[in-house]
Design a protein around this motif. Structure first.
Motif, PDB file in Angstrom:
ATOM      1  N   SER A  25      69.784  83.923  52.901  1.00 11.62           N
ATOM      2  CA  SER A  25      70.609  83.195  51.931  1.00 11.62           C
ATOM      3  C   SER A  25      69.927  83.199  50.575  1.00 11.62           C
ATOM      4  CB  SER A  25      70.807  81.757  52.401  1.00 11.62           C
ATOM      5  OG  SER A  25      69.557  81.087  52.396  1.00 11.62           O
ATOM      6  N   GLY A  26      70.683  82.833  49.561  1.00  9.53           N
ATOM      7  CA  GLY A  26      70.078  82.662  48.254  1.00  9.53           C
ATOM      8  C   GLY A  26      70.184  83.889  47.367  1.00  9.53           C
ATOM      9  N   ARG A  27      69.872  83.671  46.082  1.00 10.97           N
ATOM     10  CA  ARG A  27      69.999  84.744  45.093  1.00 10.97           C
ATOM     11  C   ARG A  27      68.652  85.308  44.677  1.00 10.97           C
ATOM     12  NH1 ARG A  27      73.850  81.776  40.844  1.00 10.97           N
ATOM     13  NH2 ARG A  27      72.593  80.007  41.513  1.00 10.97           N
ATOM     14  N   THR A  28      67.587  84.919  45.395  1.00  6.71           N
ATOM     15  CA  THR A  28      66.254  85.383  45.020  1.00  6.71           C
ATOM     16  C   THR A  28      65.619  86.201  46.115  1.00  6.71           C
ATOM     17  OG1 THR A  28      65.296  83.313  45.849  1.00  6.71           O
ATOM     18  CG2 THR A  28      65.905  83.403  43.516  1.00  6.71           C
ATOM     19  N   PHE A  29      66.430  86.895  46.896  1.00  8.92           N
ATOM     20  CA  PHE A  29      65.927  87.653  48.036  1.00  8.92           C
ATOM     21  C   PHE A  29      64.841  88.627  47.617  1.00  8.92           C
ATOM     22  CE2 PHE A  29      65.979  89.408  52.173  1.00  8.92           C
ATOM     23  CZ  PHE A  29      66.023  90.794  52.084  1.00  8.92           C
ATOM     24  N   SER A  30      65.020  89.276  46.497  1.00  7.26           N
ATOM     25  CA  SER A  30      64.070  90.300  46.066  1.00  7.26           C
ATOM     26  C   SER A  30      62.721  89.727  45.638  1.00  7.26           C
ATOM     27  CB  SER A  30      64.661  91.131  44.930  1.00  7.26           C
ATOM     28  OG  SER A  30      64.961  90.302  43.825  1.00  7.26           O
ATOM     29  N   SER A  31      62.615  88.416  45.563  1.00  8.75           N
ATOM     30  CA  SER A  31      61.335  87.804  45.220  1.00  8.75           C
ATOM     31  C   SER A  31      60.518  87.447  46.453  1.00  8.75           C
ATOM     32  CB  SER A  31      61.553  86.555  44.368  1.00  8.75           C
ATOM     33  OG  SER A  31      62.198  85.547  45.108  1.00  8.75           O
ATOM     34  N   TYR A  32      61.046  87.798  47.621  1.00 11.44           N
ATOM     35  CA  TYR A  32      60.351  87.519  48.876  1.00 11.44           C
ATOM     36  C   TYR A  32      59.938  88.818  49.560  1.00 11.44           C
ATOM     37  CZ  TYR A  32      62.004  82.711  48.658  1.00 11.44           C
ATOM     38  OH  TYR A  32      62.247  81.419  48.278  1.00 11.44           O
ATOM     39  N   ALA A  33      58.703  88.873  50.000  1.00  7.63           N
ATOM     40  CA  ALA A  33      58.320  89.870  50.976  1.00  7.63           C
ATOM     41  C   ALA A  33      58.932  89.444  52.307  1.00  7.63           C
ATOM     42  CB  ALA A  33      56.812  89.966  51.089  1.00  7.63           C
ATOM     43  N   MET A  34      59.316  90.425  53.109  1.00  7.06           N
ATOM     44  CA  MET A  34      59.990  90.137  54.367  1.00  7.06           C
ATOM     45  C   MET A  34      59.239  90.764  55.530  1.00  7.06           C
ATOM     46  SD  MET A  34      62.573  88.356  53.363  1.00  7.06           S
ATOM     47  CE  MET A  34      63.476  88.292  54.925  1.00  7.06           C
ATOM     48  N   GLY A  35      59.497  90.287  56.713  1.00  3.46           N
ATOM     49  CA  GLY A  35      58.813  90.878  57.851  1.00  3.46           C
ATOM     50  C   GLY A  35      59.368  90.401  59.170  1.00  3.46           C
ATOM     51  N   TRP A  36      58.765  90.911  60.221  1.00  9.72           N
ATOM     52  CA  TRP A  36      59.143  90.575  61.583  1.00  9.72           C
ATOM     53  C   TRP A  36      57.901  90.233  62.406  1.00  9.72           C
ATOM     54  CZ3 TRP A  36      64.242  90.357  63.075  1.00  9.72           C
ATOM     55  CH2 TRP A  36      65.179  90.938  62.220  1.00  9.72           C
ATOM     56  N   PHE A  37      58.056  89.224  63.225  1.00  6.28           N
ATOM     57  CA  PHE A  37      57.077  88.862  64.235  1.00  6.28           C
ATOM     58  C   PHE A  37      57.795  88.867  65.579  1.00  6.28           C
ATOM     59  CE2 PHE A  37      53.249  87.123  62.054  1.00  6.28           C
ATOM     60  CZ  PHE A  37      53.697  87.223  60.746  1.00  6.28           C
ATOM     61  N   ARG A  38      57.023  88.800  66.647  1.00 11.04           N
ATOM     62  CA  ARG A  38      57.614  88.670  67.970  1.00 11.04           C
ATOM     63  C   ARG A  38      56.732  87.787  68.848  1.00 11.04           C
ATOM     64  NH1 ARG A  38      56.775  94.884  70.229  1.00 11.04           N
ATOM     65  NH2 ARG A  38      54.495  94.779  70.539  1.00 11.04           N
ATOM     66  N   TYR A  95      61.384  87.417  65.491  1.00 11.34           N
ATOM     67  CA  TYR A  95      61.641  86.480  64.406  1.00 11.34           C
ATOM     68  C   TYR A  95      61.547  87.185  63.058  1.00 11.34           C
ATOM     69  CZ  TYR A  95      60.802  82.859  67.916  1.00 11.34           C
ATOM     70  OH  TYR A  95      60.858  82.059  69.030  1.00 11.34           O
ATOM     71  N   CYS A  96      62.527  86.933  62.234  1.00 15.17           N
ATOM     72  CA  CYS A  96      62.494  87.360  60.843  1.00 15.17           C
ATOM     73  C   CYS A  96      61.708  86.323  60.041  1.00 15.17           C
ATOM     74  CB  CYS A  96      63.919  87.467  60.329  1.00 15.17           C
ATOM     75  SG  CYS A  96      64.083  87.954  58.605  1.00 15.17           S
ATOM     76  N   ALA A  97      60.978  86.786  59.053  1.00 14.86           N
ATOM     77  CA  ALA A  97      60.158  85.884  58.259  1.00 14.86           C
ATOM     78  C   ALA A  97      60.184  86.297  56.798  1.00 14.86           C
ATOM     79  CB  ALA A  97      58.728  85.878  58.779  1.00 14.86           C
ATOM     80  N   ALA A  98      59.905  85.327  55.938  1.00 11.21           N
ATOM     81  CA  ALA A  98      59.880  85.580  54.502  1.00 11.21           C
ATOM     82  C   ALA A  98      58.756  84.784  53.853  1.00 11.21           C
ATOM     83  CB  ALA A  98      61.225  85.197  53.863  1.00 11.21           C
ATOM     84  N   ASP A  99      58.194  85.357  52.821  1.00 10.90           N
ATOM     85  CA  ASP A  99      57.161  84.665  52.054  1.00 10.90           C
ATOM     86  C   ASP A  99      57.080  85.318  50.683  1.00 10.90           C
ATOM     87  OD1 ASP A  99      54.697  82.657  52.868  1.00 10.90           O
ATOM     88  OD2 ASP A  99      54.206  83.998  51.193  1.00 10.90           O
ATOM     89  N   ARG A 100      56.754  84.542  49.674  1.00 12.48           N
ATOM     90  CA  ARG A 100      56.644  85.117  48.328  1.00 12.48           C
ATOM     91  C   ARG A 100      55.421  86.041  48.205  1.00 12.48           C
ATOM     92  NH1 ARG A 100      60.297  83.292  44.772  1.00 12.48           N
ATOM     93  NH2 ARG A 100      61.382  81.330  45.251  1.00 12.48           N
ATOM     94  N   ARG A 101      54.459  85.863  49.079  1.00 13.44           N
ATOM     95  CA  ARG A 101      53.279  86.716  49.047  1.00 13.44           C
ATOM     96  C   ARG A 101      53.474  87.949  49.927  1.00 13.44           C
ATOM     97  NH1 ARG A 101      49.056  82.573  51.280  1.00 13.44           N
ATOM     98  NH2 ARG A 101      50.847  82.299  52.682  1.00 13.44           N
ATOM     99  N   TYR A 102      52.753  88.995  49.591  1.00 13.29           N
ATOM    100  CA  TYR A 102      52.732  90.211  50.405  1.00 13.29           C
ATOM    101  C   TYR A 102      51.285  90.640  50.556  1.00 13.29           C
ATOM    102  CZ  TYR A 102      53.380  95.041  51.874  1.00 13.29           C
ATOM    103  OH  TYR A 102      53.328  96.220  52.569  1.00 13.29           O
ATOM    104  N   GLY A 103      50.943  91.010  51.775  1.00 12.37           N
ATOM    105  CA  GLY A 103      49.574  91.466  51.998  1.00 12.37           C
ATOM    106  C   GLY A 103      49.003  90.929  53.287  1.00 12.37           C
ATOM    107  N   SER A 104      47.704  90.728  53.312  1.00  9.65           N
ATOM    108  CA  SER A 104      47.019  90.376  54.549  1.00  9.65           C
ATOM    109  C   SER A 104      47.413  89.014  55.106  1.00  9.65           C
ATOM    110  CB  SER A 104      45.508  90.430  54.341  1.00  9.65           C
ATOM    111  OG  SER A 104      45.116  89.531  53.332  1.00  9.65           O
ATOM    112  N   ASN A 110      50.770  81.834  60.743  1.00  2.00           N
ATOM    113  CA  ASN A 110      50.636  80.658  59.879  1.00  2.00           C
ATOM    114  C   ASN A 110      50.491  81.029  58.401  1.00  2.00           C
ATOM    115  OD1 ASN A 110      48.023  81.584  59.758  1.00  2.00           O
ATOM    116  ND2 ASN A 110      47.130  79.885  60.883  1.00  2.00           N
ATOM    117  N   GLY A 111      50.522  82.323  58.088  1.00  2.00           N
ATOM    118  CA  GLY A 111      50.470  82.750  56.702  1.00  2.00           C
ATOM    119  C   GLY A 111      51.825  82.998  56.081  1.00  2.00           C
ATOM    120  N   VAL A 112      52.888  82.709  56.833  1.00  4.82           N
ATOM    121  CA  VAL A 112      54.245  82.984  56.389  1.00  4.82           C
ATOM    122  C   VAL A 112      55.013  81.679  56.308  1.00  4.82           C
ATOM    123  CG1 VAL A 112      56.376  84.165  56.949  1.00  4.82           C
ATOM    124  CG2 VAL A 112      54.182  85.277  57.382  1.00  4.82           C
ATOM    125  N   ALA A 113      55.836  81.542  55.242  1.00  3.78           N
ATOM    126  CA  ALA A 113      56.452  80.248  54.969  1.00  3.78           C
ATOM    127  C   ALA A 113      57.784  80.009  55.673  1.00  3.78           C
ATOM    128  CB  ALA A 113      56.649  80.091  53.463  1.00  3.78           C
TER     129      ALA A 113
END
Length: 125
Positions: A25-38, A95-104, A110-113
């Motif tokens: 959701s939202g209009r700022t998708f491109s400001s989030y790094a995205m990822g997957w966990f399981r 699980y899909c995940a998002a965070d403004r940071r990208y990297g390690s 617990n590093g994902v918001a």
């Protein structure tokens, strides 16, 4: 804040393929790094893949490298996980995940918001 909804999970035979989708959701998708966990039954949530804000950089867990591909479409606010050559050990809730940071910071849950509620993938042998 971003809300995430996964889809595409299901039952597949070993060697088969599935594509997971995650709509944000939202209009700022491109400001989030995205990822997957399981998370498999009785195990901790583990990192699978992450993709940078523009999609220009990706990183994968060794266990899925060469079999899974993460991609994103910023115009559709969606991130994908193409899973090929599936193995029974890939069985888990994804699980899909998002965070403004990208990297390690992505290597640990617990590093994902932000998190979706998950979608179950079952791979039969």
């Amino acid at each position: 804040q971003v809300q995430l909804v996964e889809s595409g999970g299901g039952l597949v035979q070993a060697g088969g393929s599935l594509r997971l989708s995650c709509a944000a959701s939202g209009r700022t998708f491109s400001s989030y790094a995205m990822g997957w966990f399981r998370q498999a039954p009785g195990k901790e949530r583990e990192f699978v893949a992450t993709i940078s804000w523009s999609g220009g950089s990706t990183y994968y867990a060794d266990s899925v490298k060469g079999r899974f591909t993460i991609s994103r479409d910023n115009a559709k606010n969606t991130v994908y996980l193409q899973m090929n050559s599936l193995k029974p050990e890939d069985t888990a809730v994804y699980y899909c995940a998002a965070d403004r940071r990208y990297g390690s910071s992505w290597y640990q849950a617990n590093g994902v918001a932000y998190w979706g509620k998950g979608t179950l993938v079952t791979v039969s042998s």
